[in-house]
Design a protein around this motif. Structure first.
Motif, short mmCIF file in Angstrom:
data_model
loop_
_atom_site.label_atom_id
_atom_site.label_comp_id
_atom_site.label_asym_id
_atom_site.label_seq_id
_atom_site.Cartn_x
_atom_site.Cartn_y
_atom_site.Cartn_z
N THR A 1 1.12 -1.00 0.50
CA THR A 1 0.01 -0.18 -0.24
C THR A 1 0.75 1.62 0.12
OG1 THR A 1 -0.08 0.33 2.44
CG2 THR A 1 -1.53 -1.16 1.17
N TYR A 2 0.27 2.25 -0.63
CA TYR A 2 0.36 3.74 -0.07
C TYR A 2 0.79 3.84 0.71
CZ TYR A 2 1.01 4.29 -5.77
OH TYR A 2 1.45 3.78 -7.02
N LYS A 3 1.82 4.64 1.57
CA LYS A 3 1.93 6.03 2.98
C LYS A 3 2.66 6.44 2.53
CE LYS A 3 1.39 1.10 5.51
NZ LYS A 3 2.25 0.32 6.61
N GLU B 1 5.03 6.79 -0.37
CA GLU B 1 5.42 5.58 -1.49
C GLU B 1 4.89 3.99 -1.17
OE1 GLU B 1 8.38 6.12 -2.43
OE2 GLU B 1 8.46 8.14 -2.31
N MET B 2 4.96 3.71 -2.15
CA MET B 2 4.66 2.70 -2.03
C MET B 2 5.41 1.34 -0.88
SD MET B 2 2.31 -0.19 -2.66
CE MET B 2 1.31 0.82 -4.36
N HIS B 3 4.54 1.19 -0.04
CA HIS B 3 5.28 0.29 0.85
C HIS B 3 4.74 -1.72 0.59
CE1 HIS B 3 5.74 3.81 3.12
NE2 HIS B 3 6.57 3.25 4.16
N ALA B 4 5.78 -2.37 1.41
CA ALA B 4 5.58 -3.90 1.87
C ALA B 4 5.55 -4.24 3.09
CB ALA B 4 6.54 -4.83 0.80
N GLU B 5 3.87 -3.95 3.09
CA GLU B 5 4.32 -3.76 4.69
C GLU B 5 5.18 -2.75 5.40
OE1 GLU B 5 5.04 -7.76 7.39
OE2 GLU B 5 4.35 -8.83 4.93
N GLY B 6 5.74 -2.40 6.20
CA GLY B 6 5.92 -1.61 7.23
C GLY B 6 7.61 -1.06 6.47
N ALA C 1 5.81 -12.02 3.93
CA ALA C 1 5.42 -12.99 4.51
C ALA C 1 4.07 -12.76 5.48
CB ALA C 1 6.48 -13.28 6.05
N GLY C 2 3.87 -11.32 5.97
CA GLY C 2 2.04 -11.52 6.44
C GLY C 2 0.96 -11.71 5.03
N ALA C 3 1.09 -11.79 3.88
CA ALA C 3 0.48 -11.75 3.30
C ALA C 3 0.23 -13.23 2.68
CB ALA C 3 1.48 -11.14 1.87
N LEU C 4 1.67 -14.09 2.89
CA LEU C 4 1.54 -15.59 2.63
C LEU C 4 0.68 -16.13 3.93
CD1 LEU C 4 5.56 -16.12 1.33
CD2 LEU C 4 3.54 -15.70 -0.28
N ARG C 5 0.97 -15.52 4.92
CA ARG C 5 0.55 -16.32 6.61
C ARG C 5 -1.35 -15.98 6.61
NH1 ARG C 5 4.26 -13.24 9.76
NH2 ARG C 5 6.59 -14.85 9.78
N ALA C 6 -1.71 -15.08 5.94
CA ALA C 6 -2.39 -14.59 5.78
C ALA C 6 -3.42 -15.75 4.64
CB ALA C 6 -3.79 -13.03 5.23
N GLY D 1 6.58 -7.37 8.56
CA GLY D 1 6.67 -6.56 9.54
C GLY D 1 7.92 -5.14 8.86
N THR D 2 8.71 -5.01 9.22
CA THR D 2 9.74 -3.37 9.35
C THR D 2 10.46 -3.87 8.86
OG1 THR D 2 10.41 -3.78 11.97
CG2 THR D 2 8.63 -1.79 10.96
N ARG D 3 11.04 -5.61 8.46
CA ARG D 3 12.23 -6.05 8.38
C ARG D 3 12.27 -6.74 6.97
NH1 ARG D 3 12.05 -10.81 13.72
NH2 ARG D 3 10.63 -11.72 12.21
N PHE D 4 13.55 -6.60 5.98
CA PHE D 4 13.59 -8.01 5.40
C PHE D 4 14.57 -8.13 5.04
CE2 PHE D 4 15.99 -3.33 3.35
CZ PHE D 4 16.21 -5.00 2.72
#
Length: 424
Positions: free
Chosen positions: A5-7, A10-15, A34-39, A394-397
């Motif tokens: 999403t845009y935040k 800027e386009m974000h992947a999670e955080g 990872a969040g999308a995979l879990r969902a 989350g906020t890590r990659f």
């Protein structure tokens, strides 16, 4: 819920901003949430509650070790179609007894490797394979648990190149010939028939083809039991579609309701093999604009990703939504353009005739729904290195597959001795 999403423009992947990943790993790259995979997994697992069923993730959709490990930790088995995928599944921590080996062309050496590893089930797709597997199992002194994959001759109403359940497709044994195949399997001493398997195609957006196929296979199971076969498992396969453009694929709840109704009273353990549905919308491809080339017929936006990185648009005429990584103004004008890569092929495009906000060299774009059949189908055509895969949580990659160097690519090849220069 969208995990891309845009935040703050800027386009974000999670955080994490995609621009910050690009600054560190370069472009192009694949990014998985990872969040999308879990969902996606949770939706499937919740839909199965109360059913005697299990999930074996179809690794052909995305076989990255990190992705497979994530699903394995949540309880998934693996549906594989090669010994290479088997080795990946084992390396990712999937127990061998939760691995199903599918595929139309298994060599004796591959079947032997699967039996030696202790895979839980082999889906056999021809009478010739029954004979081969029986011989290999005999050499090892084991009895192989098998299902026979039948072709129910049902039109999945999907793209011709990804339908698998019609008589003209190479997969499975024609349902009209299935009883003969099961009779043969019952006579072979080193095989143990445990069930029936099917898979009718990929990117299905309707439940009716599943209903039709399940009804046909259910009738077959009744006949097989009358013939004296013990049928305990029904492998339903996968194939549920996702959103690429304006599709409205069935919900997992809707799909499971159909399965539950049509298998009621069958007394079989069910196996589902989702692939695209678990990973497709959880991944994106990020690419940088090299230049914009106006022409008399159309404008070309030339980017650093190409058909070797994502072949679906060229191979399947597939649509992927494309968005700028920096959010455009709501009133921004648009231009009609083709998004193309640097490869020396006219078929090298990611999109054609799209209306997008004006783009310039250095801008980043995001290609949506690229988590399935993206990186796994990529190649090094034009000696282009395979691009990195990144997982965000989350906020890590982390980079979960690095980009090889040109030197690493060249080091895998050899000059024959007679072409080596003779040293003085």
């Amino acid at each position: 819920m969208s995990f891309f999403t845009y935040k703050n423009g800027e386009m974000h992947a999670e955080g994490v901003t995609l621009a910050s990943i690009a600054a560190q790993v370069g472009s192009p790259f694949y990014c998985y949430s990872a969040g999308a995979l879990r969902a996606a997994w949770k939706e499937f697992a919740d839909g199965m509650k109360g059913m005697n069923a299990s999930i074996c993730y179809a690794m052909k959709a995305n076989s990255n070790l990190a992705v497979v490990r994530l699903f394995g930790e949540m309880g998934a088995g693996a549906d594989i179609v090669s010994v290479g995928e088997m080795r990946r599944a084992l390396a990712a921590g999937i127990p061998a007894n939760r691995i199903i080996y599918s595929g139309v062309g298994k060599k004796p050496s591959e079947l032997m490797a699967a039996l030696e590893a202790g895979v839980g089930q082999i889906n056999v797709e021809s009478s010739a394979e029954l004979e081969t597997l029986n011989a290999v199992a005999g050499q090892l002194g084991v009895k192989a648990d098998i299902t026979i994959r039948v072709n129910p001759d049902v039109d999945a109403k999907t793209h011709a190149k990804i339908t698998t359940g019609r008589k003209e497709n190479k997969f499975g044994i024609d349902i009209d010939l299935a009883r003969e195949a099961f009779a043969l399997a019952g006579r072979l001493p080193n095989l143990k028939v445990v069930g029936v398997a099917m898979h009718i195609g990929s990117q299905l957006t309707e439940v009716q083809p599943y209903r039709d196929a399940i009804v046909r296979v259910r009738e077959l199971i009744t006949q097989l039991r009358t013939d004296g076969h013990k049928i305990d498992r029904f492998d339903i396969g996968g194939g549920l579609g996702i959103v690429y453009a304006d599709e409205t694929p069935p919900s997992i709840a809707e799909f499971m309701a159909v399965v539950a109704k049509e298998t009621a009273g069958l007394d079989c353990e069910l196996t589902f093999e989702p692939g695209r549905r678990l990973v497709g919308e959880a991944g994106v491809l990020v690419s940088e604009v090299i230049l914009v080339k106006p022409g008399s017929a159309k404008t070309f936006v030339i980017v650093d990703a190409a058909m070797n990185d994502l072949i679906r648009p060229t191979l399947y005429e597939a649509w992927h939504d494309i968005m700028p990584v920096r959010q455009p103004r709501p009133d921004a004008a648009t231009i009609r353009c083709d998004i193309v890569g640097p490869i020396c092929e006219s078929g090298d495009f990611l999109a054609q005739n799209r209306d997008l906000p004006p783009l310039a060299a250095g801008d980043l774009i995001m290609v949506r729904s690229a988590g399935a059949y993206g990186a796994v189908m990529s190649s090094s055509y034009n000696t282009r290195p395979l691009i990195p895969e990144v997982m965000v949580d989350g906020t890590r990659f982390a980079v979960v597959r690095p980009r090889p160097t040109i030197e690493e690519m060249l080091s895998a090849e050899r000059i024959p001795p007679w072409m080596e220069k003779i040293k003085a």
